[in-house]
Design an enzyme around this catalytic site. Structure first.
Site, PDB file in Angstrom:
ATOM      1  CB  SER A   1     -44.540  43.917 -34.079  1.00 48.55           C
ATOM      2  OG  SER A   1     -43.394  44.648 -33.818  1.00 48.55           O
TER       3      SER A   1
ATOM      4  CG  ASN B   1     -45.239  40.009 -38.957  1.00 47.45           C
ATOM      5  OD1 ASN B   1     -46.304  40.937 -39.555  1.00 47.45           O
ATOM      6  ND2 ASN B   1     -45.164  41.228 -37.223  1.00 47.45           N
TER       7      ASN B   1
ATOM      8  CG  ASP C   1     -49.069  57.778 -24.787  1.00 47.86           C
ATOM      9  OD1 ASP C   1     -48.265  58.011 -24.494  1.00 47.86           O
ATOM     10  OD2 ASP C   1     -49.295  57.369 -25.395  1.00 47.86           O
TER      11      ASP C   1
ATOM     12  CD  GLU D   1     -41.275  46.286 -31.454  1.00 56.64           C
ATOM     13  OE1 GLU D   1     -42.014  46.860 -30.116  1.00 56.64           O
ATOM     14  OE2 GLU D   1     -41.376  44.997 -31.783  1.00 56.64           O
TER      15      GLU D   1
ATOM     16  CG  HIS E   1     -47.837  40.414 -32.783  1.00 55.25           C
ATOM     17  ND1 HIS E   1     -47.628  39.757 -33.644  1.00 55.25           N
ATOM     18  CD2 HIS E   1     -47.838  41.640 -33.107  1.00 55.25           C
ATOM     19  CE1 HIS E   1     -47.478  40.977 -34.905  1.00 55.25           C
ATOM     20  NE2 HIS E   1     -47.361  41.655 -34.270  1.00 55.25           N
TER      21      HIS E   1
HETATM   22  P1  NAI Z   1     -46.980  54.268 -31.904  1.00 58.31           P
HETATM   23  O1  NAI Z   1     -45.440  55.455 -32.102  1.00 58.31           O
HETATM   24  O2  NAI Z   1     -48.413  54.881 -32.680  1.00 58.31           O
HETATM   25  O3  NAI Z   1     -47.639  54.293 -30.496  1.00 58.31           O
HETATM   26  C1  NAI Z   1     -46.995  54.390 -29.250  1.00 58.31           C
HETATM   27  C2  NAI Z   1     -47.182  55.615 -28.692  1.00 58.31           C
HETATM   28  O4  NAI Z   1     -46.339  54.501 -26.831  1.00 58.31           O
HETATM   29  C3  NAI Z   1     -46.901  56.477 -28.826  1.00 58.31           C
HETATM   30  O5  NAI Z   1     -47.849  57.413 -28.251  1.00 58.31           O
HETATM   31  C4  NAI Z   1     -46.017  56.872 -27.509  1.00 58.31           C
HETATM   32  O6  NAI Z   1     -46.083  58.376 -26.642  1.00 58.31           O
HETATM   33  C5  NAI Z   1     -45.916  56.133 -26.163  1.00 58.31           C
HETATM   34  N1  NAI Z   1     -44.808  56.043 -25.496  1.00 58.31           N
HETATM   35  C6  NAI Z   1     -43.846  55.644 -25.420  1.00 58.31           C
HETATM   36  N2  NAI Z   1     -43.016  55.469 -24.166  1.00 58.31           N
HETATM   37  C7  NAI Z   1     -44.154  55.919 -23.391  1.00 58.31           C
HETATM   38  C8  NAI Z   1     -44.028  55.016 -22.549  1.00 58.31           C
HETATM   39  N3  NAI Z   1     -43.044  55.528 -20.810  1.00 58.31           N
HETATM   40  N4  NAI Z   1     -45.656  55.132 -21.417  1.00 58.31           N
HETATM   41  C9  NAI Z   1     -46.510  55.578 -22.313  1.00 58.31           C
HETATM   42  N5  NAI Z   1     -46.426  55.438 -23.103  1.00 58.31           N
HETATM   43  C10 NAI Z   1     -45.286  55.568 -23.924  1.00 58.31           C
HETATM   44  O7  NAI Z   1     -46.815  52.803 -32.519  1.00 58.31           O
HETATM   45  P2  NAI Z   1     -47.347  51.927 -32.771  1.00 58.31           P
HETATM   46  O8  NAI Z   1     -46.869  51.387 -34.179  1.00 58.31           O
HETATM   47  O9  NAI Z   1     -48.940  51.824 -32.340  1.00 58.31           O
HETATM   48  O10 NAI Z   1     -46.920  50.630 -31.718  1.00 58.31           O
HETATM   49  C11 NAI Z   1     -46.978  49.933 -30.614  1.00 58.31           C
HETATM   50  C12 NAI Z   1     -46.183  49.173 -30.138  1.00 58.31           C
HETATM   51  O11 NAI Z   1     -46.993  48.126 -30.948  1.00 58.31           O
HETATM   52  C13 NAI Z   1     -44.514  48.291 -31.182  1.00 58.31           C
HETATM   53  O12 NAI Z   1     -44.731  47.767 -29.861  1.00 58.31           O
HETATM   54  C14 NAI Z   1     -44.892  47.691 -31.919  1.00 58.31           C
HETATM   55  O13 NAI Z   1     -44.179  46.893 -32.384  1.00 58.31           O
HETATM   56  C15 NAI Z   1     -45.710  47.118 -31.714  1.00 58.31           C
HETATM   57  N6  NAI Z   1     -47.053  46.599 -33.009  1.00 58.31           N
HETATM   58  C16 NAI Z   1     -47.442  47.551 -34.094  1.00 58.31           C
HETATM   59  C17 NAI Z   1     -47.807  47.467 -35.618  1.00 58.31           C
HETATM   60  C18 NAI Z   1     -48.067  48.367 -36.405  1.00 58.31           C
HETATM   61  O14 NAI Z   1     -48.180  47.624 -37.338  1.00 58.31           O
HETATM   62  N7  NAI Z   1     -47.553  49.038 -35.658  1.00 58.31           N
HETATM   63  C19 NAI Z   1     -49.094  46.182 -35.474  1.00 58.31           C
HETATM   64  C20 NAI Z   1     -48.217  44.396 -34.575  1.00 58.31           C
HETATM   65  C21 NAI Z   1     -47.708  45.641 -33.250  1.00 58.31           C
END
Ligand code: NAI
Length: 738
Positions: free
Chosen positions: A445, A516, A354, A413, A466
């Site tokens: 997503s 979706n 992260d 995203e 996904h």
């Molecule tokens: P989140 O906001 O919980 O986590 C994203 C993480 O990425 C954060 O911990 C952030 O610090 C980290 N991050 C940001 N920039 C970074 C970098 N340069 N290097 C390393 N880490 C970095 O988001 P979430 O919900 O986990 O979503 C992540 C991905 O999964 C997105 O693309 C989302 O569209 C996709 N997704 C989300 C779902 C959901 O239900 N929330 C379901 C399926 C896919």
């Protein structure tokens, strides 16, 4: 005898070892039943035989039930002659009754019969055991017994619906059978399903000991003073049970499952009759159930398709199997943390990256929480939990990616951010020992894979992987092919998904992919209804009555209104003039602006008081005045049709556009991905069961009344003209088998 090995000892005890040749697990085929019939006959007629013990020769378990391949192939329905419906029904009855006839012959053979259940006994396996006079169960860690037939659209048809209530009482039996509950050895003992639980190596001797000590045995229900435990329907206590059970099952299943209704009828009618008549009643309802489209579709999807996809049915042929050892997960947020956990659970080393160490550590803490919960519930041990956690290395150092078999990117995203992360990650991924074999997966997503692949140096190794939230619970993984993704990369992504015990489906790149894309219209239709003035309670009640796990409004609360609003605005931006606004989306955006984010902050379409029941938010009526709140059956049916047809027509469009190509993947994906009405067997079986022609006719009515979103895709028009089904036109497995 092909399926049983027989030993007769010096005491005259016949031990029959169930051992279906060439199969790792015993199931009841017609051949195995015929063998069992011979054993019962020998026990009845041969004076030298003093008793019978049934057990299994397999280490995998006792018996998993009836052979579904035979059953679905029509062998259990008998020959179906369309010109002779009476004859077909009779043949169906005879075929289904055979299991009852044979089990009953064993039960009434005049000699004591015990069963040594040395492993799992489900469905017909447990039903055979219930027909034995004495049941000894192994206490092995993987042993379970139960009647799970409802899970595939059937109910126990080998005497289970008659023996279990007579054994443990109507209420307990109905609960166990309508939920398809499995019992561990101690639970089975305390429920009264088995008589004795002993160490695995003592089951056989314990069963023999009982047979020797009980030369005159018969089933409790064959004794003249037999009474149903807890009372039957004409007993004051017993009568209450049916009233309550009927209401409860109605509330849970909305009458969507013929199997559950037939189970109730078979139990109610059967327990008022002598046993030999009761099993005939059971067989009638069983044949009736087996002939419903719901049962056929549920068996296909929940049994065959899930098994096939779970073995990688969608994997491109001719590519050597791979076994990923190390994965880098980038972004340790909600999704990344879950992906790290399920990977480590499968023994894969995880580099969890992260932006800063605290965020990476927080991601690992999620795994620690899950491990702790598992230990406290006895699902894992401290040592195993620690070994899992030791596999996860939280860090900020991208150089650790070198040597990984794959990357799963799960950062915010945002296209620009994902492009940068892709470049930084690939600089390390594609060097060193794994430079040639490694692949890069993104968990986006919404963003097209082919667009993100433009940032990659190796678009053929770039793919969508996904996951669904919560990652540790949701079984489905959508594998998304970009324009340039190679077959080899698809195969590797599937190998990874299978290793972490998920069910992969392969889809082609298109906005929202498959799951979706079909699910969002369900929630959007809820907004349409709300904006048209339908009472929110009516919308969600009708929504649940379709068999979806929740109504569309409460579902939106669960997903989170801010996330949906963000997706809507991004979609509008990306689609430009082609975007058709959804009535109600502005009002939802306003709710978000007012701090109503959904279940996660206790305020959305519903209010979620601490510790209390959720209740519809009183302010909804100020946004759209309620015009319709009376519910006639016709009106409820129309709402249900709108909510299901809008999803199904979208799935049909996905086939038309080649987003998805295999009906099994669409059915399984719809159930595992967003809980599409399980009684239907999935989103494509839903259309096939209605029949494409009738489905199109209803679509046209809905289009005339509610607009172009219900327009009939050309594919459906073609299929209707030719009288085709989706499984007929696109079904790979069936074509191959033919
Ligand atoms: P989140 O906001 O919980 O986590 C994203 C993480 O990425 C954060 O911990 C952030 O610090 C980290 N991050 C940001 N920039 C970074 C970098 N340069 N290097 C390393 N880490 C970095 O988001 P979430 O919900 O986990 O979503 C992540 C991905 O999964 C997105 O693309 C989302 O569209 C996709 N997704 C989300 C779902 C959901 O239900 N929330 C379901 C399926 C896919």
């Amino acid at each position: 005898m092909e399926n049983f090995k027989i030993e007769i000892d010096s005491d005259g005890i016949l031990t029959a070892f169930f051992d279906v040749p060439g199969k790792s697990m015993n199931t009841f085929t017609k051949g195995a039943l015929a063998d069992l019939a011979r054993i019962a006959e020998q026990a009845r007629t041969d004076d030298a035989i003093k008793g019978v013990v049934i057990t299994s020769a397999k280490t995998s378990g006792f018996c998993a039930g009836a052979d579904l391949e035979e059953m679905l192939g029509g062998a259990w329905e008998g020959p179906v002659d369309k010109n002779d419906p009476e004859g077909a029904l009779k043949a169906g009855f005879d075929a289904a009754f055979e299991m009852n006839r044979v089990y009953r012959a064993l039960e009434t053979c005049g000699k004591p019969v015990a069963v040594a259940i040395n492993g799992l006994a489900l469905g017909g396996g447990l039903e055979l055991s219930l027909a034995c006079h004495y049941r000894v169960l192994s206490d092995g860690p993987k042993v379970q017994v139960g009647l799970p037939e409802v899970k595939i659209g059937l109910f126990p048809g080998g005497g289970g619906s008659q023996r279990l209530p007579r054994l443990i009482g109507v209420q307990a039996a109905l609960m166990a059978m309508s939920e398809g509950k499995s019992f561990k050895p101690k639970e089975a003992l305390s429920a009264g399903i088995v008589h004795e639980v002993v160490a695995d190596d003592q089951v056989l001797s314990a069963a023999k000991t009982w047979v020797k000590a009980n030369p005159k045995a018969s089933a409790p229900w064959d004794k003249s003073d037999f009474k149903i435990p807890g009372g039957g329907p004409y007993h004051p206590a017993g009568s209450q049970i049916f009233v309550m059970a009927n209401a409860l099952l109605r509330k849970q299943s909305f009458g969507n499952y013929p199997a559950v209704q037939n189970l109730m009828k078979a139990v109610y009618e059967g327990i008022q009759l002598p046993f030999d008549a009761a099993i005939r009643v059971e067989s009638r309802y069983f044949v009736n159930t087996l002939q419903t489209p719901q049962a056929k579709a549920m068996i296909r999807t929940f049994f065959f398709s899930m098994q096939q996809l779970g073995k990688g049915a969608g994997r491109p042929a001719g590519i050597a199997k791979t076994d990923p050892q190390q994965v880098a997960v980038i972004g340790a947020g909600m999704m990344g943390a879950g992906i790290a956990y399920v990977s480590a659970l499968a023994g894969i080393k995880v580099i969890l990256l992260d932006r800063d160490q605290a965020a990476a550590d927080k991601g690992k803490a999620h795994a620690e929480g899950l491990v702790k919960k598992g230990v406290s519930r006895g699902k894992t041990t401290e040592a195993k939990g620690q070994a899992l956690l030791d596999l996860i290395t939280p860090s900020t150092d991208y150089s650790l990616i070198e040597g990984c078999d794959l990357v799963v990117e799960a950062v915010f995203e945002n296209t620009d951010l994902k492009e940068k992360v892709t470049k930084d990650a690939e600089a390390n991924l594609y060097k060193g020992a794994k430079a040639d074999s490694a692949i890069f997966g993104t968990n986006t997503s919404t963003i097209p894979i082919s667009l993100l692949a433009q940032a990659s140096t190796s678009a053929e190794k770039f793919i969508g992987i996904h996951f669904f939230s919560p990652v540790d619970k949701m079984q489905l993984v959508e594998i998304i092919r970009g324009e340039q993704t190679s077959d080899e990369t698809v195969a590797k992504a599937i190998d990874y998904a299978l290793k972490i015990r998920k069910t992969p489906i392969v889809v082609n790149d298109a906005r929202f992919f498959f799951a979706n894309r079909c699910f969002i219209p369900f929630t959007a239709e809820g907004l349409h209804l709300w904006a048209e003035g339908y009472a929110p309670a009516l919308i969600d009640n009708a929504g649940r009555a379709t068999g979806m796990p929740r109504g569309p409004l409460e579902m939106m609360d669960d997903v989170a209104l801010d996330l949906l609003t963000k997706i809507t605005s991004e979609t509008a931006k990306a689609m430009g003039d082609a975007y058709v606004p959804i009535p109600g989306e502005k009002e939802v955006a306003q709710m978000v602006a007012d701090g109503r984010l959904g279940r996660k902050n206790g305020k959305g379409f519903y209010d979620y008081p601490d510790g209390g029941q959720k209740a519809l938010w009183s302010g909804l009526g100020d946004l759209f005045a309620v015009k319709v709140d009376d519910s006639t059956p016709e009106l409820v049916q129309e709402i249900k049709d709108r909510l299901l047809y809008i999803q199904a027509v979208t799935a049909a469009r996905c086939f038309e556009e080649g987003v998805i190509t295999d009906p099994r993947e669409a059915d399984v994906g719809s159930i595992l991905g967003w809980g599409f009405a399980p009684w239907s067997g999935g989103i494509i079986s839903f259309i096939d069961a209605i029949g494409v022609e009738k489905f199109v006719a209803r679509l046209k009515e809905l289009e005339a009344k509610f607009g172009a979103r219900f327009a009939t895709p050309q594919l459906l028009t073609d299929m209707a003209t030719k009288g085709e089904t989706f499984y007929g036109r696109f079904g790979k497995a069936e074509k191959k088998a033919a």
